[in-house]
Design an enzyme around this catalytic site. Structure first.
Site, PDB file in Angstrom:
ATOM      1  N   SER A 141     -13.540  21.685   1.358  1.00 47.46           N
ATOM      2  CA  SER A 141     -12.573  20.796   0.691  1.00 47.46           C
ATOM      3  C   SER A 141     -12.820  20.861  -0.816  1.00 47.46           C
ATOM      4  O   SER A 141     -13.957  21.117  -1.247  1.00 47.46           O
ATOM      5  CB  SER A 141     -12.789  19.358   1.154  1.00 47.46           C
ATOM      6  OG  SER A 141     -12.080  18.453   0.332  1.00 47.46           O
ATOM      7  N   TYR A 154     -18.867  12.177   2.859  1.00 45.92           N
ATOM      8  CA  TYR A 154     -18.026  13.343   3.180  1.00 45.92           C
ATOM      9  C   TYR A 154     -18.258  14.486   2.177  1.00 45.92           C
ATOM     10  O   TYR A 154     -18.453  15.641   2.565  1.00 45.92           O
ATOM     11  CB  TYR A 154     -16.574  12.884   3.133  1.00 45.92           C
ATOM     12  CG  TYR A 154     -15.518  13.932   3.389  1.00 45.92           C
ATOM     13  CD1 TYR A 154     -15.236  14.348   4.696  1.00 45.92           C
ATOM     14  CD2 TYR A 154     -14.769  14.467   2.346  1.00 45.92           C
ATOM     15  CE1 TYR A 154     -14.231  15.280   4.937  1.00 45.92           C
ATOM     16  CE2 TYR A 154     -13.759  15.398   2.588  1.00 45.92           C
ATOM     17  CZ  TYR A 154     -13.493  15.799   3.888  1.00 45.92           C
ATOM     18  OH  TYR A 154     -12.498  16.719   4.127  1.00 45.92           O
TER      19      TYR A 154
HETATM   20  N1  LIG Z   1      -6.341  16.475   5.304  1.00 50.81           N
HETATM   21  C1  LIG Z   1      -6.890  16.736   4.137  1.00 50.81           C
HETATM   22  O1  LIG Z   1      -6.415  16.275   3.082  1.00 50.81           O
HETATM   23  C2  LIG Z   1      -8.085  17.651   4.053  1.00 50.81           C
HETATM   24  C3  LIG Z   1      -8.466  18.092   2.768  1.00 50.81           C
HETATM   25  C4  LIG Z   1      -9.557  18.931   2.648  1.00 50.81           C
HETATM   26  C5  LIG Z   1     -10.252  19.326   3.773  1.00 50.81           C
HETATM   27  N2  LIG Z   1      -9.859  18.885   5.006  1.00 50.81           N
HETATM   28  C6  LIG Z   1     -10.634  19.349   6.167  1.00 50.81           C
HETATM   29  O2  LIG Z   1      -9.753  20.041   7.029  1.00 50.81           O
HETATM   30  C7  LIG Z   1     -10.273  19.980   8.355  1.00 50.81           C
HETATM   31  C8  LIG Z   1      -9.172  19.511   9.287  1.00 50.81           C
HETATM   32  O3  LIG Z   1      -8.850  18.167   8.925  1.00 50.81           O
HETATM   33  P1  LIG Z   1      -7.425  17.506   9.147  1.00 50.81           P
HETATM   34  O4  LIG Z   1      -7.028  16.910   7.865  1.00 50.81           O
HETATM   35  O5  LIG Z   1      -6.536  18.447   9.846  1.00 50.81           O
HETATM   36  O6  LIG Z   1      -7.862  16.283  10.058  1.00 50.81           O
HETATM   37  P2  LIG Z   1      -7.569  15.880  11.583  1.00 50.81           P
HETATM   38  O7  LIG Z   1      -6.138  15.987  11.892  1.00 50.81           O
HETATM   39  O8  LIG Z   1      -8.273  14.589  11.762  1.00 50.81           O
HETATM   40  O9  LIG Z   1      -8.320  17.040  12.392  1.00 50.81           O
HETATM   41  C9  LIG Z   1      -9.685  17.048  12.641  1.00 50.81           C
HETATM   42  C10 LIG Z   1      -9.930  17.897  13.865  1.00 50.81           C
HETATM   43  O10 LIG Z   1     -11.328  17.991  14.102  1.00 50.81           O
HETATM   44  C11 LIG Z   1     -11.569  17.669  15.471  1.00 50.81           C
HETATM   45  N3  LIG Z   1     -12.923  17.163  15.614  1.00 50.81           N
HETATM   46  C12 LIG Z   1     -13.479  16.075  15.009  1.00 50.81           C
HETATM   47  N4  LIG Z   1     -14.747  15.929  15.426  1.00 50.81           N
HETATM   48  C13 LIG Z   1     -15.000  16.945  16.298  1.00 50.81           C
HETATM   49  C14 LIG Z   1     -16.116  17.336  17.070  1.00 50.81           C
HETATM   50  N5  LIG Z   1     -17.279  16.658  17.038  1.00 50.81           N
HETATM   51  N6  LIG Z   1     -16.022  18.430  17.871  1.00 50.81           N
HETATM   52  C15 LIG Z   1     -14.869  19.128  17.919  1.00 50.81           C
HETATM   53  N7  LIG Z   1     -13.763  18.812  17.216  1.00 50.81           N
HETATM   54  C16 LIG Z   1     -13.841  17.726  16.419  1.00 50.81           C
HETATM   55  C17 LIG Z   1     -10.475  16.677  15.832  1.00 50.81           C
HETATM   56  O11 LIG Z   1     -10.206  16.636  17.213  1.00 50.81           O
HETATM   57  P3  LIG Z   1     -10.885  15.652  18.290  1.00 50.81           P
HETATM   58  O12 LIG Z   1     -10.919  14.281  17.673  1.00 50.81           O
HETATM   59  O13 LIG Z   1      -9.968  15.805  19.445  1.00 50.81           O
HETATM   60  O14 LIG Z   1     -12.249  16.202  18.562  1.00 50.81           O
HETATM   61  C18 LIG Z   1      -9.286  17.324  15.129  1.00 50.81           C
HETATM   62  O15 LIG Z   1      -8.796  18.377  15.919  1.00 50.81           O
HETATM   63  C19 LIG Z   1     -11.476  19.035   8.303  1.00 50.81           C
HETATM   64  O16 LIG Z   1     -12.664  19.805   8.221  1.00 50.81           O
HETATM   65  C20 LIG Z   1     -11.248  18.263   7.015  1.00 50.81           C
HETATM   66  O17 LIG Z   1     -12.456  17.779   6.471  1.00 50.81           O
HETATM   67  C21 LIG Z   1      -8.790  18.064   5.158  1.00 50.81           C
END
Ligand SMILES: NC(=O)c1ccc[n+]([C@@H]2O[C@H](COP(=O)([O-])OP(=O)(O)OC[C@H]3O[C@@H](n4cnc5c(N)ncnc54)[C@H](OP(=O)(O)O)[C@@H]3O)[C@@H](O)[C@H]2O)c1
Length: 255
Positions: A141, A154
């Protein structure tokens, strides 16, 4: 309109693929003819994804369980064939509340966001290095560039993921294994739905997925977007502390 260029992968494994950016990347890759093994803890959401496109293959998994990660990778290669790209997208975020600070959220974010990627890396690397091929990518990120308010648990996990990629790239490249790190800014997903502060340059998940896929297909080491916000944050990384903290006070804390 011209068809998008062919992608360099036949089988892809994505963790964190039940919602958000991971799910959207999985959908877009499957729509382009790629077999995508999708992992997350929510088996129901993975099954629903797979019903929409049979190229999506559900493999429920908690990435904090190192042995389960090894077993899942073996099962995917047995069922789907050699995996060309592994994208570790599983992640979690909670803001740090100074009034109720405790180690638990720090530990849990570290275990999922950082050690979850290390578990995937450890499971996959022996096969990739033996074959002298494969592409390993994870989502960090822009929050890993510098310390930010509320992100005290985070941010360090994402800084660690960027450093991990920088550490591994030269040696793995020499072994024929490609390494990429994806640094999104704000993307509209369940993870950011809880945010009660303005999110500049907020992007939809389908656009984030398109940019992630294009960057990985081009073989870039860092895939970061949107470029204008990334450029600003990279500039902020060069500022001396006095100026950086003044900027944060004025623009983020608004004091
Ligand atoms: N959205 C943003 O603005 C943003 C910005 C920068 C970086 N990111 C990064 O992008 C990635 C995806 O995030 P997102 O925004 O798409 O969020 P999200 O929709 O909450 O997706 C997170 C995913 O991770 C899975 N997950 C969480 N804990 C887990 C575990 N212990 N084992 C396996 N799967 C797990 C969740 O599924 P389950 O709960 O079903 O396990 C879900 O599929 C993350 O690494 C986040 O930090 C996001």
């Amino acid at each position: 309109m011209a068809a998008p260029p062919a992608l360099p992968w036949r089988v892809v494994w994505i963790t964190g693929a039940s919602t958000g950016i991971g799910a959207e990347i999985a959908r877009q890759l499957a729509a382009r003819g790629i077999t995508v093994a999708v992992s997350a803890r929510s088996a129901d959401k993975l099954s629903a994804l797979a019903q929409a496109n049979p190229r999506l293959k559900p493999y429920p998994l908690d990435v904090t369980d190192a042995e389960a990660v090894i077993a899942t990778f073996a099962a995917i290669e047995r069922d789907c064939g050699v995996v060309d790209l592994v994208l570790a997208a599983a992640g979690t975020y909670a803001p740090v509340q100074l009034d109720a600070l405790s180690p638990a959220p720090f530990r849990s974010m570290y275990e999922t966001n950082y050690l979850g990627v290390v578990n995937v890396l450890s499971a996959v690397l022996p096969a990739f290095r033996a074959r002298r091929s494969g592409h390993l990518a994870w989502i960090a990120s822009v929050a890993g560039y510098r310390g930010l308010p509320k992100a005290a648990a985070y941010g360090p996990t994402k800084a660690a993921l960027i450093n991990l990629a920088e550490s591994l790239k030269p040696e793995l490249e020499a072994d024929g294994v490609r390494v990429s790190v994806i640094n999104p800014s704000f993307v509209r997903t369940p993870l950011t739905a809880q945010n009660d502060f303005p999110m500049p340059f907020l992007m939809d998940a389908d656009e984030a997925a398109r940019r992630s896929i294009a960057g990985l297909a081009a073989g870039r080491f860092e895939v970061a977007y949107p470029i204008r916000f990334v450029a600003l944050l990279k500039f902020a990384r060069l500022l001396p502390y006095r100026l950086y903290f003044a900027l944060i006070r004025r623009n983020v804390l608004r004091r």
